[in-house]
Design a protein around this motif. Sequence first.
Motif, PDB file in Angstrom:
ATOM      1  N   ARG A 266       0.841  -1.192   0.000  1.00  0.00           N
ATOM      2  CA  ARG A 266       0.000   0.000   0.000  1.00  0.00           C
ATOM      3  C   ARG A 266       0.885   1.255   0.000  1.00  0.00           C
ATOM      4  O   ARG A 266       0.641   2.205  -0.737  1.00  0.00           O
ATOM      5  N   ALA A 267       1.924   1.247   0.817  1.00  0.00           N
ATOM      6  CA  ALA A 267       2.855   2.377   0.863  1.00  0.00           C
ATOM      7  C   ALA A 267       3.535   2.565  -0.488  1.00  0.00           C
ATOM      8  O   ALA A 267       3.706   3.700  -0.953  1.00  0.00           O
ATOM      9  N   SER A 268       3.891   1.473  -1.137  1.00  0.00           N
ATOM     10  CA  SER A 268       4.515   1.544  -2.452  1.00  0.00           C
ATOM     11  C   SER A 268       3.564   2.179  -3.469  1.00  0.00           C
ATOM     12  O   SER A 268       3.977   3.015  -4.285  1.00  0.00           O
ATOM     13  N   GLY A 269       2.298   1.813  -3.395  1.00  0.00           N
ATOM     14  CA  GLY A 269       1.303   2.402  -4.283  1.00  0.00           C
ATOM     15  C   GLY A 269       1.128   3.890  -4.024  1.00  0.00           C
ATOM     16  O   GLY A 269       1.057   4.694  -4.959  1.00  0.00           O
ATOM     17  N   HIS A 270       1.094   4.269  -2.753  1.00  0.00           N
ATOM     18  CA  HIS A 270       0.994   5.689  -2.409  1.00  0.00           C
ATOM     19  C   HIS A 270       2.221   6.455  -2.901  1.00  0.00           C
ATOM     20  O   HIS A 270       2.100   7.578  -3.401  1.00  0.00           O
ATOM     21  N   LEU A 271       3.392   5.843  -2.776  1.00  0.00           N
ATOM     22  CA  LEU A 271       4.615   6.507  -3.223  1.00  0.00           C
ATOM     23  C   LEU A 271       4.608   6.695  -4.738  1.00  0.00           C
ATOM     24  O   LEU A 271       4.954   7.773  -5.245  1.00  0.00           O
ATOM     25  N   SER A 272       4.194   5.678  -5.466  1.00  0.00           N
ATOM     26  CA  SER A 272       4.087   5.802  -6.929  1.00  0.00           C
ATOM     27  C   SER A 272       3.109   6.909  -7.307  1.00  0.00           C
ATOM     28  O   SER A 272       3.381   7.699  -8.218  1.00  0.00           O
ATOM     29  N   SER A 273       1.995   6.980  -6.593  1.00  0.00           N
ATOM     30  CA  SER A 273       1.019   8.041  -6.853  1.00  0.00           C
ATOM     31  C   SER A 273       1.606   9.414  -6.559  1.00  0.00           C
ATOM     32  O   SER A 273       1.342  10.380  -7.287  1.00  0.00           O
ATOM     33  N   THR A 274       2.402   9.500  -5.516  1.00  0.00           N
ATOM     34  CA  THR A 274       3.031  10.775  -5.159  1.00  0.00           C
ATOM     35  C   THR A 274       3.967  11.244  -6.267  1.00  0.00           C
ATOM     36  O   THR A 274       3.960  12.426  -6.644  1.00  0.00           O
ATOM     37  N   ILE A 275       4.749  10.341  -6.792  1.00  0.00           N
ATOM     38  CA  ILE A 275       5.669  10.684  -7.883  1.00  0.00           C
ATOM     39  C   ILE A 275       4.880  11.167  -9.092  1.00  0.00           C
ATOM     40  O   ILE A 275       5.218  12.194  -9.700  1.00  0.00           O
ATOM     41  N   GLU A 276       3.815  10.452  -9.423  1.00  0.00           N
ATOM     42  CA  GLU A 276       2.971  10.860 -10.552  1.00  0.00           C
ATOM     43  C   GLU A 276       2.359  12.241 -10.312  1.00  0.00           C
ATOM     44  O   GLU A 276       2.274  13.059 -11.229  1.00  0.00           O
ATOM     45  N   MET A 277       1.928  12.480  -9.093  1.00  0.00           N
ATOM     46  CA  MET A 277       1.339  13.776  -8.764  1.00  0.00           C
ATOM     47  C   MET A 277       2.343  14.905  -8.970  1.00  0.00           C
ATOM     48  O   MET A 277       1.990  15.965  -9.503  1.00  0.00           O
ATOM     49  N   LEU A 278       3.575  14.677  -8.560  1.00  0.00           N
ATOM     50  CA  LEU A 278       4.619  15.690  -8.761  1.00  0.00           C
ATOM     51  C   LEU A 278       4.888  15.902 -10.244  1.00  0.00           C
ATOM     52  O   LEU A 278       5.043  17.039 -10.704  1.00  0.00           O
ATOM     53  N   GLU A 279       4.930  14.811 -10.997  1.00  0.00           N
ATOM     54  CA  GLU A 279       5.164  14.913 -12.445  1.00  0.00           C
ATOM     55  C   GLU A 279       4.028  15.658 -13.147  1.00  0.00           C
ATOM     56  O   GLU A 279       4.247  16.339 -14.141  1.00  0.00           O
ATOM     57  N   GLN A 280       2.817  15.533 -12.608  1.00  0.00           N
ATOM     58  CA  GLN A 280       1.641  16.185 -13.200  1.00  0.00           C
ATOM     59  C   GLN A 280       1.473  17.625 -12.732  1.00  0.00           C
ATOM     60  O   GLN A 280       0.582  18.336 -13.208  1.00  0.00           O
ATOM     61  N   GLY A 281       2.300  18.055 -11.801  1.00  0.00           N
ATOM     62  CA  GLY A 281       2.213  19.414 -11.302  1.00  0.00           C
ATOM     63  C   GLY A 281       1.070  19.652 -10.333  1.00  0.00           C
ATOM     64  O   GLY A 281       0.552  20.765 -10.241  1.00  0.00           O
ATOM     65  N   ARG A 282       0.675  18.626  -9.598  1.00  0.00           N
ATOM     66  CA  ARG A 282      -0.409  18.770  -8.620  1.00  0.00           C
ATOM     67  C   ARG A 282       0.018  19.714  -7.500  1.00  0.00           C
ATOM     68  O   ARG A 282       1.206  19.970  -7.294  1.00  0.00           O
ATOM     69  N   THR A 283      -0.952  20.196  -6.753  1.00  0.00           N
ATOM     70  CA  THR A 283      -0.663  21.168  -5.703  1.00  0.00           C
ATOM     71  C   THR A 283       0.189  20.550  -4.597  1.00  0.00           C
ATOM     72  O   THR A 283       0.145  19.337  -4.358  1.00  0.00           O
ATOM     73  N   CYS A 284       0.920  21.423  -3.906  1.00  0.00           N
ATOM     74  CA  CYS A 284       1.755  20.963  -2.795  1.00  0.00           C
ATOM     75  C   CYS A 284       0.909  20.333  -1.695  1.00  0.00           C
ATOM     76  O   CYS A 284       1.332  19.365  -1.063  1.00  0.00           O
ATOM     77  N   LEU A 285      -0.283  20.853  -1.469  1.00  0.00           N
ATOM     78  CA  LEU A 285      -1.163  20.279  -0.453  1.00  0.00           C
ATOM     79  C   LEU A 285      -1.539  18.842  -0.812  1.00  0.00           C
ATOM     80  O   LEU A 285      -1.474  17.945   0.037  1.00  0.00           O
ATOM     81  N   ASP A 286      -1.897  18.612  -2.073  1.00  0.00           N
ATOM     82  CA  ASP A 286      -2.232  17.257  -2.511  1.00  0.00           C
ATOM     83  C   ASP A 286      -1.048  16.310  -2.334  1.00  0.00           C
ATOM     84  O   ASP A 286      -1.195  15.186  -1.853  1.00  0.00           O
ATOM     85  N   VAL A 287       0.134  16.777  -2.717  1.00  0.00           N
ATOM     86  CA  VAL A 287       1.339  15.950  -2.620  1.00  0.00           C
ATOM     87  C   VAL A 287       1.670  15.667  -1.153  1.00  0.00           C
ATOM     88  O   VAL A 287       1.997  14.536  -0.781  1.00  0.00           O
ATOM     89  N   ALA A 288       1.565  16.686  -0.310  1.00  0.00           N
ATOM     90  CA  ALA A 288       1.859  16.504   1.110  1.00  0.00           C
ATOM     91  C   ALA A 288       0.905  15.494   1.740  1.00  0.00           C
ATOM     92  O   ALA A 288       1.322  14.666   2.553  1.00  0.00           O
TER      93      ALA A 288
END
Length: 92
Positions: free
Chosen positions: A19-41
């Motif tokens: 589950r943590a690995s999936g969340h981490l992959s999503s976090t990387i994708e979010m950063l690549e997509q330019g999502r907000t800092c709040l979403d990434v945090a």
Amino acid sequence: MKHSHTHTSHPAIIKRLRRASGHLSSTIEMLEQGRTCLDVAQQLQAVEKAIQQAKKSLIQDHLDHCLEDLVGPLGVGQRQSMEEFREITRYL
């Protein structure tokens, strides 16, 4: 030579780490997509919590099984000390 060992808690720990690995992959994708800092945090908080819970489970399982197997049956005073030690690990 190290030997392999598993405990009944290991499948649940593996599930948490996946589950943590999936969340981490999503976090990387979010950063690549330019999502907000709040979403990434918020996503990073989910990664951190999943890993922390896996670590706590592993440590407490070790205390419950491996440590007592190593030292043998505990007396009443030792049992109380072990329970206090186990309880304090919750704050790791």
